[in-house]
Design a protein around this motif. Structure first.
Motif, PDB file in Angstrom:
ATOM      1  N   PHE A   4      10.136   5.581 -30.955  1.00  8.59           N
ATOM      2  CA  PHE A   4       9.560   4.274 -31.284  1.00  8.59           C
ATOM      3  C   PHE A   4      10.032   3.215 -30.290  1.00  8.59           C
ATOM      4  O   PHE A   4       9.318   2.264 -30.003  1.00  8.59           O
ATOM      5  N   SER A   5      11.230   3.355 -29.748  1.00  6.90           N
ATOM      6  CA  SER A   5      11.782   2.349 -28.837  1.00  6.90           C
ATOM      7  C   SER A   5      11.152   2.386 -27.448  1.00  6.90           C
ATOM      8  O   SER A   5      11.242   1.401 -26.709  1.00  6.90           O
TER       9      SER A   5
ATOM     10  N   LEU B  93      11.291  -2.324 -30.609  1.00  7.30           N
ATOM     11  CA  LEU B  93      11.931  -1.740 -31.784  1.00  7.30           C
ATOM     12  C   LEU B  93      13.281  -1.136 -31.417  1.00  7.30           C
ATOM     13  O   LEU B  93      13.389  -0.368 -30.463  1.00  7.30           O
ATOM     14  N   ARG B  94      14.309  -1.516 -32.178  1.00  9.33           N
ATOM     15  CA  ARG B  94      15.660  -1.008 -31.974  1.00  9.33           C
ATOM     16  C   ARG B  94      16.308  -0.793 -33.334  1.00  9.33           C
ATOM     17  O   ARG B  94      15.935  -1.426 -34.312  1.00  9.33           O
TER      18      ARG B  94
ATOM     19  N   GLU C   6      -6.874  -7.112 -38.020  1.00 11.46           N
ATOM     20  CA  GLU C   6      -5.681  -7.797 -38.510  1.00 11.46           C
ATOM     21  C   GLU C   6      -4.503  -6.835 -38.622  1.00 11.46           C
ATOM     22  O   GLU C   6      -3.367  -7.184 -38.277  1.00 11.46           O
ATOM     23  N   GLU C   7      -4.753  -5.631 -39.098  1.00 10.24           N
ATOM     24  CA  GLU C   7      -3.689  -4.625 -39.192  1.00 10.24           C
ATOM     25  C   GLU C   7      -3.184  -4.226 -37.808  1.00 10.24           C
ATOM     26  O   GLU C   7      -1.975  -4.046 -37.601  1.00 10.24           O
ATOM     27  N   LEU C   8      -4.102  -4.088 -36.853  1.00 13.10           N
ATOM     28  CA  LEU C   8      -3.716  -3.729 -35.493  1.00 13.10           C
ATOM     29  C   LEU C   8      -2.902  -4.849 -34.839  1.00 13.10           C
ATOM     30  O   LEU C   8      -1.920  -4.577 -34.140  1.00 13.10           O
ATOM     31  N   LEU C   9      -3.292  -6.109 -35.081  1.00 14.77           N
ATOM     32  CA  LEU C   9      -2.512  -7.236 -34.554  1.00 14.77           C
ATOM     33  C   LEU C   9      -1.121  -7.276 -35.178  1.00 14.77           C
ATOM     34  O   LEU C   9      -0.127  -7.542 -34.485  1.00 14.77           O
ATOM     35  N   ALA C  10      -1.026  -7.013 -36.469  1.00 14.97           N
ATOM     36  CA  ALA C  10       0.271  -6.987 -37.142  1.00 14.97           C
ATOM     37  C   ALA C  10       1.136  -5.850 -36.577  1.00 14.97           C
ATOM     38  O   ALA C  10       2.348  -6.019 -36.382  1.00 14.97           O
ATOM     39  N   LYS C  11       0.529  -4.700 -36.296  1.00 15.14           N
ATOM     40  CA  LYS C  11       1.268  -3.584 -35.715  1.00 15.14           C
ATOM     41  C   LYS C  11       1.777  -3.955 -34.329  1.00 15.14           C
ATOM     42  O   LYS C  11       2.920  -3.654 -33.975  1.00 15.14           O
ATOM     43  N   LYS C  12       0.939  -4.634 -33.551  1.00 15.23           N
ATOM     44  CA  LYS C  12       1.350  -5.094 -32.217  1.00 15.23           C
ATOM     45  C   LYS C  12       2.567  -6.003 -32.325  1.00 15.23           C
ATOM     46  O   LYS C  12       3.548  -5.835 -31.592  1.00 15.23           O
ATOM     47  N   GLU C  13       2.519  -6.970 -33.238  1.00 17.23           N
ATOM     48  CA  GLU C  13       3.642  -7.890 -33.421  1.00 17.23           C
ATOM     49  C   GLU C  13       4.895  -7.131 -33.842  1.00 17.23           C
ATOM     50  O   GLU C  13       5.997  -7.421 -33.359  1.00 17.23           O
ATOM     51  N   TRP C  14       4.757  -6.168 -34.741  1.00 11.87           N
ATOM     52  CA  TRP C  14       5.882  -5.359 -35.200  1.00 11.87           C
ATOM     53  C   TRP C  14       6.489  -4.547 -34.048  1.00 11.87           C
ATOM     54  O   TRP C  14       7.707  -4.523 -33.875  1.00 11.87           O
ATOM     55  N   LEU C  15       5.626  -3.902 -33.265  1.00 12.41           N
ATOM     56  CA  LEU C  15       6.109  -3.082 -32.152  1.00 12.41           C
ATOM     57  C   LEU C  15       6.858  -3.893 -31.109  1.00 12.41           C
ATOM     58  O   LEU C  15       7.784  -3.396 -30.479  1.00 12.41           O
ATOM     59  N   HIS C  16       6.456  -5.136 -30.924  1.00 11.34           N
ATOM     60  CA  HIS C  16       7.012  -5.934 -29.832  1.00 11.34           C
ATOM     61  C   HIS C  16       7.909  -7.071 -30.296  1.00 11.34           C
ATOM     62  O   HIS C  16       8.256  -7.942 -29.497  1.00 11.34           O
ATOM     63  N   MET C  17       8.319  -7.054 -31.564  1.00  8.71           N
ATOM     64  CA  MET C  17       9.244  -8.089 -32.019  1.00  8.71           C
ATOM     65  C   MET C  17      10.566  -7.931 -31.279  1.00  8.71           C
ATOM     66  O   MET C  17      10.974  -6.840 -30.924  1.00  8.71           O
ATOM     67  N   GLY C  18      11.205  -9.027 -31.000  1.00 10.90           N
ATOM     68  CA  GLY C  18      12.481  -8.993 -30.313  1.00 10.90           C
ATOM     69  C   GLY C  18      12.373  -8.882 -28.803  1.00 10.90           C
ATOM     70  O   GLY C  18      13.382  -8.841 -28.104  1.00 10.90           O
ATOM     71  N   GLU C  19      11.161  -8.818 -28.275  1.00  9.73           N
ATOM     72  CA  GLU C  19      11.021  -8.743 -26.796  1.00  9.73           C
ATOM     73  C   GLU C  19      10.984 -10.128 -26.203  1.00  9.73           C
ATOM     74  O   GLU C  19      10.621 -11.083 -26.776  1.00  9.73           O
TER      75      GLU C  19
END
Length: 117
Positions: free
Chosen positions: A33-34, A39-40, A104-117
């Protein structure tokens, strides 16, 4: 929905560097996932399942390139169309009819995958 790679794949590798989520892997390659995401640490999926973002996951295919559905956002939020499909010379990057997600789900997944960057 996610994109999948069909068995018509010629293993050319054109798709792999185009994915903004690093969701595409070579046949037999383990994934994390990282890889290419923000994601960490421990990921809690909210259903009782957790996994370390840095933990190697088994390859989803030993024969052809593959796309990890949990990391695929169909390039929503990055590009107007899935880049893997745009560059595939044999048109084997197609909609995965078994995985349906709204924009909307795909945008939320994008935000989740790239949070903290």
């Amino acid at each position: 929905m996610a994109i999948k790679i069909t068995d018509e794949c010629i293993n050319c590798g054109a798709c792999e560097p185009e994915c903004p989520n690093n969701a595409i892997y070579d046949a037999g390659a383990a994934w994390r996932f990282s890889d290419g995401t923000g994601l960490r640490g421990v990921i809690d999926f909210g259903d009782g399942n957790t996994v370390s973002a840095e933990e190697s996951q088994a390859a989803l295919s030993d024969d052809i390139y593959y796309i990890v559905p949990d990391k695929c956002t169909e390039c929503v939020g990055f590009h107007d169309e899935p880049q893997c499909a745009a560059v595939c010379p044999v048109d084997c990057c197609v909609d995965d009819e078994d995985i349906r997600e709204s924009k909307e789900e795909l945008l939320a997944k994008k935000e989740w995958l790239h949070m903290g960057e």
